[in-house]
Write an enzyme that holds these catalytic residues in place. Structure first.
Site, PDB file in Angstrom:
ATOM      1  N   LYS A 132       2.273  -3.110   6.276  1.00 37.82           N
ATOM      2  CA  LYS A 132       2.566  -2.884   4.858  1.00 37.82           C
ATOM      3  C   LYS A 132       4.036  -2.492   4.646  1.00 37.82           C
ATOM      4  O   LYS A 132       4.620  -2.804   3.614  1.00 37.82           O
ATOM      5  CB  LYS A 132       1.611  -1.836   4.279  1.00 37.82           C
ATOM      6  CG  LYS A 132       0.144  -2.278   4.295  1.00 37.82           C
ATOM      7  CD  LYS A 132      -0.083  -3.507   3.426  1.00 37.82           C
ATOM      8  CE  LYS A 132      -1.511  -3.973   3.388  1.00 37.82           C
ATOM      9  NZ  LYS A 132      -1.734  -5.153   2.532  1.00 37.82           N
ATOM     10  N   TYR A 171      -1.695  -0.912  10.443  1.00 34.55           N
ATOM     11  CA  TYR A 171      -1.791  -1.246   9.018  1.00 34.55           C
ATOM     12  C   TYR A 171      -0.505  -0.823   8.309  1.00 34.55           C
ATOM     13  O   TYR A 171       0.100  -1.612   7.567  1.00 34.55           O
ATOM     14  CB  TYR A 171      -2.996  -0.530   8.422  1.00 34.55           C
ATOM     15  CG  TYR A 171      -3.208  -0.760   6.945  1.00 34.55           C
ATOM     16  CD1 TYR A 171      -3.705  -1.973   6.474  1.00 34.55           C
ATOM     17  CD2 TYR A 171      -2.932   0.239   6.015  1.00 34.55           C
ATOM     18  CE1 TYR A 171      -3.918  -2.180   5.115  1.00 34.55           C
ATOM     19  CE2 TYR A 171      -3.151   0.040   4.654  1.00 34.55           C
ATOM     20  CZ  TYR A 171      -3.639  -1.173   4.213  1.00 34.55           C
ATOM     21  OH  TYR A 171      -3.849  -1.378   2.875  1.00 34.55           O
ATOM     22  N   ALA A 217       2.376  -0.349   9.538  1.00 33.47           N
ATOM     23  CA  ALA A 217       3.499  -1.194   9.976  1.00 33.47           C
ATOM     24  C   ALA A 217       3.507  -2.504   9.196  1.00 33.47           C
ATOM     25  O   ALA A 217       4.557  -2.952   8.716  1.00 33.47           O
ATOM     26  CB  ALA A 217       3.387  -1.463  11.473  1.00 33.47           C
ATOM     27  N   SER A 219       0.870  -1.182   0.000  1.00 35.01           N
ATOM     28  CA  SER A 219       0.000   0.000   0.000  1.00 35.01           C
ATOM     29  C   SER A 219       0.902   1.225   0.000  1.00 35.01           C
ATOM     30  O   SER A 219       2.094   1.120   0.320  1.00 35.01           O
ATOM     31  CB  SER A 219      -0.831  -0.026   1.284  1.00 35.01           C
ATOM     32  OG  SER A 219      -1.434   1.227   1.520  1.00 35.01           O
TER      33      SER A 219
HETATM   34  N1  LIG Z   1      -8.800  -0.902  -0.885  1.00 36.45           N
HETATM   35  C1  LIG Z   1      -7.763  -0.084  -0.674  1.00 36.45           C
HETATM   36  O1  LIG Z   1      -7.935   1.150  -0.543  1.00 36.45           O
HETATM   37  C2  LIG Z   1      -6.375  -0.648  -0.612  1.00 36.45           C
HETATM   38  C3  LIG Z   1      -5.295   0.247  -0.721  1.00 36.45           C
HETATM   39  C4  LIG Z   1      -3.998  -0.248  -0.627  1.00 36.45           C
HETATM   40  C5  LIG Z   1      -3.784  -1.613  -0.446  1.00 36.45           C
HETATM   41  N2  LIG Z   1      -4.847  -2.461  -0.355  1.00 36.45           N
HETATM   42  C6  LIG Z   1      -4.566  -3.889  -0.109  1.00 36.45           C
HETATM   43  O2  LIG Z   1      -5.183  -4.682  -1.108  1.00 36.45           O
HETATM   44  C7  LIG Z   1      -5.495  -5.961  -0.569  1.00 36.45           C
HETATM   45  C8  LIG Z   1      -6.954  -6.296  -0.887  1.00 36.45           C
HETATM   46  O3  LIG Z   1      -7.771  -5.377  -0.198  1.00 36.45           O
HETATM   47  P1  LIG Z   1      -9.260  -5.007  -0.624  1.00 36.45           P
HETATM   48  O4  LIG Z   1      -9.328  -3.554  -0.586  1.00 36.45           O
HETATM   49  O5  LIG Z   1      -9.649  -5.759  -1.825  1.00 36.45           O
HETATM   50  O6  LIG Z   1     -10.045  -5.560   0.665  1.00 36.45           O
HETATM   51  P2  LIG Z   1     -11.431  -6.328   0.831  1.00 36.45           P
HETATM   52  O7  LIG Z   1     -12.414  -5.921  -0.193  1.00 36.45           O
HETATM   53  O8  LIG Z   1     -11.811  -6.205   2.274  1.00 36.45           O
HETATM   54  O9  LIG Z   1     -10.998  -7.836   0.542  1.00 36.45           O
HETATM   55  C9  LIG Z   1     -10.101  -8.474   1.416  1.00 36.45           C
HETATM   56  C10 LIG Z   1      -9.999  -9.932   1.034  1.00 36.45           C
HETATM   57  O10 LIG Z   1      -9.141 -10.572   2.001  1.00 36.45           O
HETATM   58  C11 LIG Z   1      -9.794 -11.735   2.497  1.00 36.45           C
HETATM   59  N3  LIG Z   1      -9.446 -12.032   3.872  1.00 36.45           N
HETATM   60  C12 LIG Z   1      -9.622 -11.238   4.957  1.00 36.45           C
HETATM   61  N4  LIG Z   1      -9.226 -11.884   6.068  1.00 36.45           N
HETATM   62  C13 LIG Z   1      -8.807 -13.113   5.662  1.00 36.45           C
HETATM   63  C14 LIG Z   1      -8.291 -14.245   6.347  1.00 36.45           C
HETATM   64  N5  LIG Z   1      -8.138 -14.249   7.685  1.00 36.45           N
HETATM   65  N6  LIG Z   1      -7.945 -15.335   5.646  1.00 36.45           N
HETATM   66  C15 LIG Z   1      -8.103 -15.348   4.287  1.00 36.45           C
HETATM   67  N7  LIG Z   1      -8.584 -14.304   3.577  1.00 36.45           N
HETATM   68  C16 LIG Z   1      -8.932 -13.212   4.267  1.00 36.45           C
HETATM   69  C17 LIG Z   1     -11.287 -11.397   2.384  1.00 36.45           C
HETATM   70  O11 LIG Z   1     -12.067 -12.579   2.251  1.00 36.45           O
HETATM   71  P3  LIG Z   1     -12.881 -13.332   3.420  1.00 36.45           P
HETATM   72  O12 LIG Z   1     -13.472 -12.302   4.299  1.00 36.45           O
HETATM   73  O13 LIG Z   1     -13.851 -14.152   2.644  1.00 36.45           O
HETATM   74  O14 LIG Z   1     -11.864 -14.181   4.108  1.00 36.45           O
HETATM   75  C18 LIG Z   1     -11.331 -10.630   1.073  1.00 36.45           C
HETATM   76  O15 LIG Z   1     -11.428 -11.526  -0.011  1.00 36.45           O
HETATM   77  C19 LIG Z   1      -5.195  -5.884   0.931  1.00 36.45           C
HETATM   78  O16 LIG Z   1      -3.960  -6.464   1.196  1.00 36.45           O
HETATM   79  C20 LIG Z   1      -5.167  -4.394   1.190  1.00 36.45           C
HETATM   80  O17 LIG Z   1      -4.396  -4.034   2.293  1.00 36.45           O
HETATM   81  C21 LIG Z   1      -6.130  -2.015  -0.432  1.00 36.45           C
END
Ligand SMILES: NC(=O)c1ccc[n+]([C@@H]2O[C@H](COP(=O)([O-])OP(=O)(O)OC[C@H]3O[C@@H](n4cnc5c(N)ncnc54)[C@H](OP(=O)(O)O)[C@@H]3O)[C@@H](O)[C@H]2O)c1
Length: 267
Positions: free
Chosen positions: A159, A155, A157, A142
């Site tokens: 990342k 978070y 930390a 991120s």
């Molecule tokens: N959205 C943003 O603004 C943003 C920005 C920078 C980086 N990111 C990074 O991008 C990645 C994806 O984020 P997103 O925004 O798509 O989030 P999201 O919509 O909340 O999706 C998160 C995914 O992670 C899975 N997950 C959560 N806890 C889990 C566990 N204990 N075991 C296995 N799977 C788990 C969830 O599935 P289940 O609940 O079904 O397990 C879901 O499929 C993350 O690493 C996030 O930090 C996001």
């Protein structure tokens, strides 16, 4: 033939958001997709769409904060498809609280296990197989992996830890043919913001951001596919990300202000 045709690609956190969009973006290339997360129902419906678009799929229900489940995920992929070409460490979650407001410090450990250790464990067990195929490792960090962000201490930390781990691993893998790509997205419109853990350690239930102004998960996924195809070192998704790392060296106080405004301006 497209880059990922017949290639075996694991996407963790595929049930929602960026992971889901990435699976959908890859599917027309006819890969073999291993889709992992906890919500089996959502994985099942995603798999149906991916299959209809040309992919072969295996869904694996797993809580990846457990090291054994990470190991089993890789085993299941190998048992089914016999090879592994790419691992996308995408599963993650966030916090939204000032440090002094945290009621249970266990949240720092929870976020570290999910965002950092699950990626380390999956990568560790996948590595021997990826070396055989000269494969690809991808880690979703991120912009918060490169700078501090108020209300995101735990978070940020986790990342930052991903950058440290995967930048080191890339050097270790020089001459192996295995590439390591770190994705550093700016805000993306997904479920993550409403699922963010608040000061009581529970999901907020409502996004504190003005979601309509954020990049879509589909746009982010397209950039990830491009970065994977080109085996890039790092992929940013905004000018703020690209410029920020240089600006931080020259004017760190300015970057702090931009980070503060990014949180406050979008509430
Ligand atoms: N959205 C943003 O603004 C943003 C920005 C920078 C980086 N990111 C990074 O991008 C990645 C994806 O984020 P997103 O925004 O798509 O989030 P999201 O919509 O909340 O999706 C998160 C995914 O992670 C899975 N997950 C959560 N806890 C889990 C566990 N204990 N075991 C296995 N799977 C788990 C969830 O599935 P289940 O609940 O079904 O397990 C879901 O499929 C993350 O690493 C996030 O930090 C996001």
């Amino acid at each position: 033939m497209a880059t990922f045709t017949d290639q075996v690609v694991i996407v963790t956190g595929a049930s929602e958001g960026i992971g889901r969009a990435l699976a959908l973006a890859l599917a027309p290339q006819r890969p073999k997709l291993v889709l992992a997360a906890r919500n089996e129902e959502r994985l099942g419906s995603l798999a149906s769409v991916c299959n209809a678009n040309g992919a072969e799929t295996l869904i694996v229900r797993a809580d990846l904060t457990d090291e054994m489940r990470c190991r089993q995920l890789i085993q299941r992929a190998m048992e089914r498809f016999g090879r592994l070409d790419a691992l996308v460490n995408n599963a993650g979650g966030t916090l939204w609280t000032r440090v002094e407001d945290v009621q249970d410090t266990g949240v720092f450990e929870r976020i570290m296990r999910l965002n950092y250790l699950s990626s380390v464990w999956c990568t560790f067990y996948a590595l021997p197989h990826l070396k055989q195929t000269r494969g690809r490792i991808v880690a979703l960090s991120s912009l918060a992996g490169l700078t501090g962000v108020p209300t995101r201490s735990g978070y940020a930390a986790s990342k930052h830890a991903l950058f440290g781990f995967f930048d080191s691993l890339r050097i270790e893998l020089e001459n192996s043919g295995v590439s390591v790509t770190i994705i550093a997205p700016d805000f993306v419109r997904t479920e993550i913001h409403k699922r963010a853990l608040g000061s009581d350690g529970r999901p907020l239930g409502k996004s504190p951001l003005e979601e309509r102004r954020l990049m879509s998960a589909e746009e982010c996924a397209a950039l990830i596919v491009e970065a994977m195809e080109k085996r890039k070192r790092v992929q940013f998704t905004s000018w703020r990300g690209r410029a920020g790392r240089w600006l931080k060296l020259l004017a760190p106080g300015l970057i702090d202000r931009i980070a503060r405004n990014a949180i406050e301006a979008r509430r």
